[in-house]
Design a protein around this motif. Structure first.
Motif, PDB file in Angstrom:
ATOM      1  N   ALA A 195     -44.071  27.877 -25.628  1.00 46.34           N
ATOM      2  CA  ALA A 195     -43.030  28.006 -26.663  1.00 46.34           C
ATOM      3  C   ALA A 195     -42.012  29.069 -26.273  1.00 46.34           C
ATOM      4  CB  ALA A 195     -43.670  28.355 -28.001  1.00 46.34           C
ATOM      5  N   ASP A 196     -42.486  30.154 -25.654  1.00 43.90           N
ATOM      6  CA  ASP A 196     -41.567  31.218 -25.232  1.00 43.90           C
ATOM      7  C   ASP A 196     -40.708  30.773 -24.053  1.00 43.90           C
ATOM      8  OD1 ASP A 196     -42.196  33.255 -27.060  1.00 43.90           O
ATOM      9  OD2 ASP A 196     -44.003  33.760 -25.937  1.00 43.90           O
TER      10      ASP A 196
ATOM     11  N   VAL B 235     -48.558  32.076 -35.785  1.00 49.79           N
ATOM     12  CA  VAL B 235     -47.537  32.069 -36.849  1.00 49.79           C
ATOM     13  C   VAL B 235     -47.732  33.303 -37.736  1.00 49.79           C
ATOM     14  CG1 VAL B 235     -46.650  30.830 -38.856  1.00 49.79           C
ATOM     15  CG2 VAL B 235     -47.298  29.564 -36.804  1.00 49.79           C
TER      16      VAL B 235
ATOM     17  N   HIS C 269     -39.036  31.391 -34.721  1.00 51.69           N
ATOM     18  CA  HIS C 269     -40.396  30.986 -35.067  1.00 51.69           C
ATOM     19  C   HIS C 269     -41.317  31.126 -33.856  1.00 51.69           C
ATOM     20  CE1 HIS C 269     -43.655  28.427 -36.531  1.00 51.69           C
ATOM     21  NE2 HIS C 269     -43.152  28.636 -37.730  1.00 51.69           N
ATOM     22  N   ALA C 270     -42.630  31.268 -34.124  1.00 52.42           N
ATOM     23  CA  ALA C 270     -43.613  31.302 -33.035  1.00 52.42           C
ATOM     24  C   ALA C 270     -43.408  30.083 -32.128  1.00 52.42           C
ATOM     25  CB  ALA C 270     -45.027  31.301 -33.599  1.00 52.42           C
ATOM     26  N   HIS C 271     -43.224  28.933 -32.757  1.00 50.81           N
ATOM     27  CA  HIS C 271     -42.880  27.709 -32.018  1.00 50.81           C
ATOM     28  C   HIS C 271     -41.369  27.572 -32.141  1.00 50.81           C
ATOM     29  CE1 HIS C 271     -47.155  26.918 -31.950  1.00 50.81           C
ATOM     30  NE2 HIS C 271     -47.172  27.200 -33.232  1.00 50.81           N
TER      31      HIS C 271
ATOM     32  N   ARG D 133     -46.828  36.593 -35.693  1.00 49.97           N
ATOM     33  CA  ARG D 133     -45.389  36.886 -35.549  1.00 49.97           C
ATOM     34  C   ARG D 133     -44.843  37.472 -36.838  1.00 49.97           C
ATOM     35  NH1 ARG D 133     -42.685  35.296 -30.821  1.00 49.97           N
ATOM     36  NH2 ARG D 133     -40.759  35.992 -31.773  1.00 49.97           N
TER      37      ARG D 133
ATOM     38  N   VAL E 153     -49.488  26.798 -40.528  1.00 48.68           N
ATOM     39  CA  VAL E 153     -50.039  26.581 -39.190  1.00 48.68           C
ATOM     40  C   VAL E 153     -48.996  26.114 -38.180  1.00 48.68           C
ATOM     41  CG1 VAL E 153     -52.411  26.189 -39.900  1.00 48.68           C
ATOM     42  CG2 VAL E 153     -50.829  24.273 -39.868  1.00 48.68           C
ATOM     43  N   PHE E 154     -47.891  25.520 -38.680  1.00 49.38           N
ATOM     44  CA  PHE E 154     -46.854  25.079 -37.748  1.00 49.38           C
ATOM     45  C   PHE E 154     -45.500  25.491 -38.332  1.00 49.38           C
ATOM     46  CE2 PHE E 154     -44.614  21.344 -35.574  1.00 49.38           C
ATOM     47  CZ  PHE E 154     -44.585  21.985 -34.344  1.00 49.38           C
TER      48      PHE E 154
ATOM     49  N   VAL F  27     -48.747  27.591 -26.826  1.00 54.83           N
ATOM     50  CA  VAL F  27     -48.338  28.810 -27.538  1.00 54.83           C
ATOM     51  C   VAL F  27     -47.499  29.722 -26.623  1.00 54.83           C
ATOM     52  CG1 VAL F  27     -50.502  30.042 -27.051  1.00 54.83           C
ATOM     53  CG2 VAL F  27     -49.136  30.696 -29.019  1.00 54.83           C
ATOM     54  N   TYR F  28     -47.783  29.691 -25.317  1.00 57.48           N
ATOM     55  CA  TYR F  28     -46.978  30.475 -24.368  1.00 57.48           C
ATOM     56  C   TYR F  28     -45.785  29.658 -23.868  1.00 57.48           C
ATOM     57  CZ  TYR F  28     -51.318  33.060 -24.661  1.00 57.48           C
ATOM     58  OH  TYR F  28     -52.417  33.719 -25.151  1.00 57.48           O
TER      59      TYR F  28
ATOM     60  N   TYR G 234     -42.080  38.268 -27.376  1.00 55.20           N
ATOM     61  CA  TYR G 234     -42.637  36.969 -27.001  1.00 55.20           C
ATOM     62  C   TYR G 234     -44.077  36.811 -27.497  1.00 55.20           C
ATOM     63  CZ  TYR G 234     -38.389  36.796 -24.360  1.00 55.20           C
ATOM     64  OH  TYR G 234     -37.061  36.799 -24.040  1.00 55.20           O
ATOM     65  N   ASN G 235     -44.488  35.572 -27.646  1.00 47.93           N
ATOM     66  CA  ASN G 235     -45.832  35.290 -28.159  1.00 47.93           C
ATOM     67  C   ASN G 235     -46.902  36.006 -27.334  1.00 47.93           C
ATOM     68  OD1 ASN G 235     -44.699  33.658 -30.097  1.00 47.93           O
ATOM     69  ND2 ASN G 235     -45.250  31.721 -29.105  1.00 47.93           N
TER      70      ASN G 235
ATOM     71  N   LYS H 224     -50.516  27.180 -21.836  1.00 47.65           N
ATOM     72  CA  LYS H 224     -50.808  26.649 -23.166  1.00 47.65           C
ATOM     73  C   LYS H 224     -49.522  26.571 -23.986  1.00 47.65           C
ATOM     74  CE  LYS H 224     -55.514  28.228 -24.061  1.00 47.65           C
ATOM     75  NZ  LYS H 224     -56.313  29.042 -24.978  1.00 47.65           N
TER      76      LYS H 224
END
Lengths: 450, 411
Positions: B134-135, A77, B150-152, A80, B217-218, B131-132, A91-92, B129
């Motif tokens: 999510a993409d 988070v 967002h990252a998520h 990004r 964190v989220f 975190v990946y 992308y992450n 995982k």
């Protein structure tokens, strides 16, 4: 010099070691994060990873690469956000890969001490040998053109001693990480008599940025952590010596280790902890500490003898445990050292014999790995220790004596002015040693216990 | 409906992921072939074998990225050799893929090309995982929105919806209803041994879920308890005509009938017109009810797409059970609970049973089939005469690709 600029040029001595590599990782991450700030574009962030041999540095960058990925994944988070203006990384995984590359790019592994001569901060994490530390500091002092600030990861050597013997005029502070630094939250922070206030402030800022939990220890050899641990270990050895007369060496070792783990609800028994840290390391630390305490003998013949027999404990480079008081398979105790014939005995043959003699754990016992997850555990522990108190089995008797002894050690650290408060002692044991309760507690009727 | 369409022979694998005792992130897990084979073979067995099948429809969201595998129609003959050289079709509409597979199968039957269709949905997501992942999930949104998302990504999208909803209708009651939604989901999941949360033994579910969202964190306005989890699973069933039932020897008491269905699509390149409403879902529900010729008051149970608790609550409004802004009250009054007026997600839904993306729509239909044929085990509900019908709502992306289907007991 502001924090960011000072942290743009750092060297770590002993970077290939267990502690050094962890400190390297955390510092590289912190430097990479600082390097993203616009106002820091003028600095080149350089982190020299210094160690004695290429072998020690081998694999270090791989270690940081793997660990940096785990850290980056957790702070995606944040990442990004700092990558929001870089439109080409979407992308992450792209952002995480780029970030890891940035972390690695600040690290310069080398065996040459000369590389440290223009560093603003020197982080020392070499062996617990005061003379080695002094020698390295002196050489840097002689050649450096920056008058660097020194952080030492020593767990036992007084900061004032290092300061005086290297003529640093207060440019040194004790910053004692716990093992492994990347995971353990605790840092013992130790200012010497002359440590300059600016350095203390800088150290606090650095600790805060690394999200460490700070306990201030006074500048007395061993500080709080080893002040407790070494005496704790010596008490365990004393019990072992008493019990071996009746039960035999390996049996006594088994009893003390089991009671100090199960009955005392600790993550590992006292001899497993000594093995984890290293019998050799414990021996060195005691040797450093002993001259500073007039009325105590912080020394163990048994550790010396084991050391002479090459029984040293400690860990292999892959993190697995070397043989010490005990042998381990996949992290579990598999055999116990028998001093009389220098051989290891299968743990089962001893446990079959001794468990019934020790007696079962008291009612309401909760194993350490479960109780540690419970935040408000005081009531559970009170119930458990009440039950322990009412038993007079061999295990319960030893546990009560041992707890009384560790409580006395904790109180002594306060009366000797090593720790500033009782809470500091308990905090170190809770956060640095992952105990489920502090040694200074009211769980047992201490006055009534003989 | 131009002719009667039946659904039968439902089967779910377990939904594997965090929460299941069998799940360990670092240990090897069954692969996609395992899930496809298990679910496919189970359904084929019930309908008397693959020789009875005319064609197959497979739904999956993104095996290309999760499993490095495309050309999924080729898995039909892998399930059973007798499907070799028969037609097989893969459909994709992100999280709405399963509903799309059902609609596609129904239309194949209505076209009179086929009488028996094996329908199978699957997703195996634990290969990466979260975190990946999510993409990968973010490809269910518009790719040009990814960079500023967002990252998520999807939790971020629905966090924004939740935020708008809090602002318009009040935060406190909405958060309470979201916590209740979680509790209902987990309690229902405990009634179905295949559910991902089946092993959840938390006795204080509302206390657990009643935490403040933490954007550091989220995401800003949802907690992890508001989200469905990462799941590996497959669900399968057979869709058939009356002739198909005869061919397979299926008794009507073991089948349900499709009373009506509707698909609705919105432009993927646009943001929601009103983030507090699921407008595409509203349309799909409206069309399906019209086609079925019934009113919402006759719906007795709903499997809704609660990828996030807020989406579950908003769907009560999209159906019309609650007025705009009154979904939280509707949920808090217990209407959606297992013993409520209209039990929602009786085996846990996406939050409780699991959300194996491409399988979810099929899983929803399997649950309704179980409920209407008395095969739901501990999760069984009893429908009243006034409310005899079941409904599924399957949503792809952020209310973009929606299928609503209405079911009745077969006669």
């Amino acid at each position: 010099m502001i924090y960011d600029e000072r942290l743009s040029k750092v060297s770590i001595l002993g970077a290939g070691g267990k502690m050094g590599s962890g400190i390297l990782l955390l510092t590289a991450i912190e430097m990479a994060d600082l390097s993203f700030k616009k106002e820091n574009e003028k600095f080149t962030f350089i982190l020299n990873a210094i160690d004695v041999s290429d072998k020690a540095l081998d694999g270090l960058v791989d270690y940081v690469r793997i660990q940096a990925r785990k850290i980056a994944e957790k702070k995606i988070v944040f990442l990004r956000d700092i990558y929001s203006e870089n439109r080409s990384l979407i992308y992450n995984d792209e952002i995480i890969d780029d970030y890891i590359a940035k972390v690695l790019s600040v690290i310069r592994p080398s065996t040459r001490l000369e590389n440290t001569y223009n560093s603003n901060v020197i982080f020392e994490a070499v062996n617990e040998n005061p003379q080695l530390k002094i020698k390295l500091f002196k050489q840097i002092e002689k050649n450096s053109d920056t008058s660097p600030w020194y952080f030492t990861n020593t767990s036992s050597v007084p900061i004032s001693y290092l300061n005086e013997n290297t003529e640093l005029e207060g440019r040194i502070i004790g910053f004692h990480f716990y093992n492994p630094p990347a995971i353990q939250k605790l840092v013992e922070l130790i200012s010497g008599k002359e440590t300059i206030p600016e350095l203390s402030e800088f150290a606090l800022e650095y600790a805060k940025r690394l999200r460490k939990f700070i306990v201030h220890s006074n500048d007395v050899a061993g500080f709080i952590g080893n002040g407790h641990f070494m005496r704790d270990a010596l008490y365990g050895i004393k019990l072992l010596n008493d019990l071996k007369l009746e039960f035999g060496f390996a049996e006594a070792l088994y009893i003390v280790n089991k009671v100090s783990q199960d009955y005392m609800v600790r993550p590992m028994g006292i001899f497993q902890l000594v093995d984890y840290v290293g019998i050799d390391v414990c021996k060195y630390i005691m040797a450093v500490m002993n001259p500073y305490f007039d009325n105590e003998d912080l020394h163990s013949d048994l550790l010396d003898q084991l050391f002479d027999r090459e029984v040293k404990g400690g860990q292999n480079s892959d993190g697995s445990q070397k043989d010490g008081f005990m042998k381990y398979e996949k992290g579990r105790i598999s055999a116990i050292y028998d001093f009389n014939n220098s051989k290891y005995v299968e743990v089962n043959t001893i446990s079959d014999k001794m468990d019934s003699l020790i007696g079962g754990v008291p009612k309401n016992h909760i194993v350490w790995k479960d109780i540690i997850k419970i935040k408000d555990r005081k009531e559970l522990l009170t119930n458990y220790f009440n039950n322990l108190n009412s038993l007079d089995t061999l295990g319960a008797t030893i546990a009560k004596d041992y707890m009384k002894a560790t409580r006395a050690i904790g109180l002594k650290l306060v009366s000797q002015k090593v720790a500033k408060t009782e809470k500091d002692v308990n905090d170190v044991m809770l956060t640095g040693f992952f105990h489920s309760y502090g040694p200074i507690n009211d769980f047992l009727p201490w006055e009534e216990l003989k | 409906m131009r002719k009667k369409i039946y659904i039968t022979a439902g089967y779910n694998t377990i939904s594997l992921g965090s929460g299941r005792k069998e799940f360990h992130p670092k240990k090897p897990r069954p692969d996609l072939e395992h899930y496809i084979k298990e679910a496919g073979e189970a359904t084929l067995k019930i309908i008397g074998g693959a020789q009875n099948v005319d064609e197959t429809v497979i739904s999956n969201f993104n095996a290309s990225q999760y499993n490095k595998q495309a050309n999924l129609p080729g898995y039909a003959p892998y399930i059973d050799k007798k499907l070799k050289y028969k037609p097989s079709t893969r459909v994709e509409g992100a999280c709405g893929s399963g509903g799309m597979a059902l609609a596609t199968g129904i239309k194949f039957l209505l076209s009179e090309e086929s009488d028996v269709i094996l329908t199978l949905g699957f997703e195996v997501q634990n290969t990466v995982k979260a975190v990946y992942g999510a993409d990968i999930l973010a490809t269910a949104g518009w790719w040009k929105d990814r960079k500023d998302g967002h990252a998520h990504f999807f939790p971020g999208q629905f966090s924004d919806r939740a935020s708008a909803y809090y602002e318009k209708f009040g935060r406190e009651e909405t958060r309470s209803a979201m916590v209740r939604w979680y509790k209902n989901a987990i309690e229902n999941a405990r009634l179905d041994p295949t559910a991902q949360e089946y092993h959840n033994s938390d006795s204080e579910l509302e206390t657990t879920a009643n935490i403040e969202p933490n954007g550091k964190v989220f995401v800003d306005d949802l907690t992890v308890f508001d989200c469905s989890k990462v799941s590996d699973a497959a669900s399968a069933l057979a869709i058939m005509t009356e002739d198909g039932l005869k061919r397979c020897g299926i008794d009507k008491k073991d089948a349900i009938e499709v009373l009506g269905f509707a698909q609705a699509e919105d432009d993927i390149t646009t943001q929601p017109e009103d983030p507090t409403r699921l407008i595409t879902t509203e349309k799909a529900v409206k069309f399906a009810l019209e086609k079925a010729g019934i009113t919402k008051e006759q719906i007795g149970t709903v499997e809704t797409h609660d990828c996030f608790s807020i989406a579950g609550i908003m769907s009560t409004e999209a159906i019309g059970f609650a007025k705009p802004g009154k979904g939280p009250d509707y949920v808090l009054k217990g209407n959606t609970a297992h013993d409520g007026e209209v039990p929602f997600n009786t085996t846990g839904g996406l939050i409780g049973w699991g959300h194996p993306v491409g399988a979810t729509g099929v899983h929803q239909a399997v649950t309704i089939w179980q409920q209407l044929t008395g095969k739901a085990g501990d999760a069984q509900i009893t429908l009243s005469e006034e409310r005899p019908y079941g409904m599924t709502i399957n949503m792809g992306g952020d209310d973009k690709t929606v299928t609503c289907i209405i079911y009745k007991t077969a006669d």
